[in-house]
Design a protein around this motif. Structure first.
Motif, PDB file in Angstrom:
ATOM      1  N   ARG A   1       0.859  -1.183   0.000  1.00 18.67           N
ATOM      2  CA  ARG A   1       0.000   0.000   0.000  1.00 18.67           C
ATOM      3  C   ARG A   1       0.893   1.230   0.000  1.00 18.67           C
ATOM      4  NH1 ARG A   1      -2.226   3.697   3.661  1.00 18.67           N
ATOM      5  NH2 ARG A   1      -4.347   4.414   3.112  1.00 18.67           N
ATOM      6  N   SER A   2       0.630   2.126  -0.902  1.00 18.80           N
ATOM      7  CA  SER A   2       1.410   3.358  -0.959  1.00 18.80           C
ATOM      8  C   SER A   2       0.473   4.558  -0.897  1.00 18.80           C
ATOM      9  CB  SER A   2       2.241   3.407  -2.251  1.00 18.80           C
ATOM     10  OG  SER A   2       1.406   3.410  -3.396  1.00 18.80           O
ATOM     11  N   PHE A   3       0.952   5.626  -0.279  1.00 19.11           N
ATOM     12  CA  PHE A   3       0.136   6.829  -0.121  1.00 19.11           C
ATOM     13  C   PHE A   3       1.059   8.041  -0.193  1.00 19.11           C
ATOM     14  CE2 PHE A   3      -1.861  10.211   2.311  1.00 19.11           C
ATOM     15  CZ  PHE A   3      -3.178  10.179   1.855  1.00 19.11           C
ATOM     16  N   ASP A   4       0.758   8.945  -1.112  1.00 17.82           N
ATOM     17  CA  ASP A   4       1.540  10.177  -1.260  1.00 17.82           C
ATOM     18  C   ASP A   4       0.598  11.369  -1.296  1.00 17.82           C
ATOM     19  OD1 ASP A   4       4.331   9.125  -1.735  1.00 17.82           O
ATOM     20  OD2 ASP A   4       3.279   8.119  -3.369  1.00 17.82           O
ATOM     21  N   LEU A   5       0.917  12.376  -0.519  1.00 14.28           N
ATOM     22  CA  LEU A   5       0.139  13.609  -0.455  1.00 14.28           C
ATOM     23  C   LEU A   5       1.089  14.783  -0.655  1.00 14.28           C
ATOM     24  CD1 LEU A   5      -2.738  14.744   0.150  1.00 14.28           C
ATOM     25  CD2 LEU A   5      -2.016  14.966   2.533  1.00 14.28           C
ATOM     26  N   PHE A   6       0.747  15.669  -1.562  1.00 21.80           N
ATOM     27  CA  PHE A   6       1.653  16.778  -1.875  1.00 21.80           C
ATOM     28  C   PHE A   6       0.838  17.982  -2.337  1.00 21.80           C
ATOM     29  CE2 PHE A   6       1.208  13.663  -5.229  1.00 21.80           C
ATOM     30  CZ  PHE A   6       0.780  14.405  -6.321  1.00 21.80           C
ATOM     31  N   GLY A   7       1.461  19.150  -2.370  1.00 22.30           N
ATOM     32  CA  GLY A   7       0.767  20.353  -2.808  1.00 22.30           C
ATOM     33  C   GLY A   7       1.578  21.596  -2.522  1.00 22.30           C
ATOM     34  N   PHE A   8       0.983  22.737  -2.799  1.00 20.59           N
ATOM     35  CA  PHE A   8       1.648  24.016  -2.556  1.00 20.59           C
ATOM     36  C   PHE A   8       0.598  25.114  -2.469  1.00 20.59           C
ATOM     37  CE2 PHE A   8       1.405  23.669  -7.184  1.00 20.59           C
ATOM     38  CZ  PHE A   8       0.865  24.901  -7.543  1.00 20.59           C
ATOM     39  N   VAL A   9       1.000  26.242  -1.873  1.00 19.98           N
ATOM     40  CA  VAL A   9       0.168  27.440  -1.788  1.00 19.98           C
ATOM     41  C   VAL A   9       1.027  28.636  -2.192  1.00 19.98           C
ATOM     42  CG1 VAL A   9      -1.190  28.966  -0.312  1.00 19.98           C
ATOM     43  CG2 VAL A   9      -1.247  26.500   0.075  1.00 19.98           C
TER      44      VAL A   9
ATOM     45  N   LYS B   1      -2.448   3.784  -3.674  1.00 24.96           N
ATOM     46  CA  LYS B   1      -2.604   2.482  -4.319  1.00 24.96           C
ATOM     47  C   LYS B   1      -2.556   1.412  -3.241  1.00 24.96           C
ATOM     48  CE  LYS B   1      -0.337  -0.743  -7.512  1.00 24.96           C
ATOM     49  NZ  LYS B   1       0.818  -0.977  -8.421  1.00 24.96           N
ATOM     50  N   GLN B   2      -3.525   0.526  -3.289  1.00 23.21           N
ATOM     51  CA  GLN B   2      -3.503  -0.585  -2.354  1.00 23.21           C
ATOM     52  C   GLN B   2      -3.887  -1.867  -3.083  1.00 23.21           C
ATOM     53  OE1 GLN B   2      -6.293  -0.091   0.858  1.00 23.21           O
ATOM     54  NE2 GLN B   2      -7.798   0.934  -0.428  1.00 23.21           N
ATOM     55  N   GLU B   3      -3.282  -2.938  -2.643  1.00 22.27           N
ATOM     56  CA  GLU B   3      -3.508  -4.242  -3.250  1.00 22.27           C
ATOM     57  C   GLU B   3      -4.048  -5.191  -2.182  1.00 22.27           C
ATOM     58  OE1 GLU B   3       0.335  -5.209  -4.748  1.00 22.27           O
ATOM     59  OE2 GLU B   3       0.060  -4.048  -6.595  1.00 22.27           O
TER      60      GLU B   3
ATOM     61  N   GLN C   1      -6.561  -1.244  -6.187  1.00 23.49           N
ATOM     62  CA  GLN C   1      -7.460  -0.103  -6.021  1.00 23.49           C
ATOM     63  C   GLN C   1      -6.629   1.177  -5.998  1.00 23.49           C
ATOM     64  OE1 GLN C   1      -9.429  -1.036  -2.345  1.00 23.49           O
ATOM     65  NE2 GLN C   1     -10.564  -2.758  -3.205  1.00 23.49           N
ATOM     66  N   PHE C   2      -7.065   2.165  -6.759  1.00 19.12           N
ATOM     67  CA  PHE C   2      -6.327   3.420  -6.871  1.00 19.12           C
ATOM     68  C   PHE C   2      -7.223   4.579  -6.436  1.00 19.12           C
ATOM     69  CE2 PHE C   2      -4.667   0.443  -9.934  1.00 19.12           C
ATOM     70  CZ  PHE C   2      -3.296   0.593  -9.845  1.00 19.12           C
ATOM     71  N   ASN C   3      -6.623   5.560  -5.800  1.00 22.70           N
ATOM     72  CA  ASN C   3      -7.309   6.805  -5.451  1.00 22.70           C
ATOM     73  C   ASN C   3      -6.387   7.957  -5.832  1.00 22.70           C
ATOM     74  OD1 ASN C   3      -9.864   6.018  -3.865  1.00 22.70           O
ATOM     75  ND2 ASN C   3      -8.283   4.802  -2.860  1.00 22.70           N
TER      76      ASN C   3
END
Length: 333
Positions: A14-22, A51-53, A124-126
């Motif tokens: 399972r992988s999870f990445d959160l990113f952004g900018f202001v 992504k999780q499997e 499954q993807f988000n």
């Protein structure tokens, strides 16, 4: 994920990445405009990748069955032409060509046995992308203007054990508002807002909105019914796909499920509020006007279906290979 020590080796993660900018600041255009004390902007972006499997097991048609060899069964197979098949072996010449075409979109087993002979992971993807942009302008101490735009895209596809027919899902949202605030002296204020919001959801298959022809699998006469004329017609881009074959006890072949599924909701809104203070009393008046739209298009049976339950030979897979369905349904459109 539980205990899967008896399954073939495959990656589970399972992988999870959160990113952004202001980014924000005053509007500055060299030698043209200095909005340091009057006009401001802000842009924000946020992204998510997940992504999780999940380990799964299912039954697919065994390798021997695919060649007509049902000798692993103890019960004799009935021959629809009379008697039984010697040794429970169906001659190659009797195997239906449509069934052979469908085997090309039916995963191969990776475990021995007649049941639970496929082990793999459901993916499954988000994936989310959203952008917010805002602007503020002060005409004077009594007049202010504000505007905002939001864009939201969310894709959450699923690749099931039947990786030939992944499910595609997408949600998009659009939102915008503009607001003007005006002060009438020290005791009165008017706030005017105009807003728009739209949500759009589509669940589809790999072949949705393509020129795929369901009859390329060997079927003939795959037709829906025109709701206006009641005349037969070919499937359109939203409806097209592989007609599902449901063989009792095994993973479904083809594009089943409630697809396509299309939803749209839309709102326009006008709000105006006037507030006046008189001594210790506050009076408010205003309007709130909304225009709503909701549309949905979907089908429980867009491509029709065939079911095989073994009523002819005594085995669902054998019925499938001989081309004897127990149930057939035409597309609903």
């Amino acid at each position: 994920y539980g205990d899967h020590r008896d399954l073939p080796s495959f990656p589970t993660r399972r992988s999870f990445d959160l990113f952004g900018f202001v980014l924000s600041g005053p509007v500055l255009i060299p030698k043209a405009y200095n909005g340091r004390d009057k006009t401001f902007w802000m842009v924000n972006y946020e992204g998510q990748r997940e992504k999780q499997e999940v380990a799964q097991r299912a039954a697919v048609i065994p390798t021997a069955f695919r060649e007509g060899n049902f000798s692993a069964l103890s019960t004799p197979l009935r021959d629809p032409l009379g008697g039984t098949f010697p040794g429970n072996i169906i001659p190659t010449s009797r195997l239906d060509p449509v069934s052979r075409n469908y085997l090309a979109i039916h995963p191969q087993p990776n475990l021995p046995g007649l049941a639970a002979n496929l082990a793999d992971v459901e993916k499954q993807f988000n994936n989310i992308n959203q952008v917010f942009a805002r602007g503020d302008h002060n005409f004077s101490t009594s007049d202010r203007l504000f505007a905002r735009v939001a864009v939201f895209n969310y894709e959450f596809p699923t690749i099931e054990l039947n990786y030939f027919s992944p499910l595609q899902s997408r949600l998009t949202a659009r939102n915008a508002v503009i607001s003007h605030t005006h002060l009438f002296g020290a005791t009165s204020i008017n706030d005017l807002k105009v807003g728009f919001n739209r949500n759009w959801i589509l669940r589809s298959g790999l072949r949705t909105n393509t020129d795929f022809d369901p009859e390329s699998m060997g079927l003939v006469g795959v037709r829906s019914v025109d709701p206006e004329t009641r005349a037969p017609r070919r499937l359109n881009g939203l409806e097209t796909g592989i007609v599902p074959f449901n063989v009792t006890g095994f993973l479904t072949m083809g594009d089943g499920g409630l697809i396509p599924d299309f939803n749209v909701s839309e709102t326009w809104q006008l709000v105006d509020n006037f507030t006046k203070t008189v001594g210790v009393h506050t009076f408010k008046a205003g309007i709130d006007f909304k225009r709503l739209r909701m549309d949905r298009a979907g089908s429980n049976n867009a491509r029709g279906q065939f079911q095989f339950n073994g009523q002819v030979t005594g085995n669902p897979a054998a019925d499938f290979f001989l081309g004897f369905p127990s149930l057939s349904q035409t597309p609903d459109g």
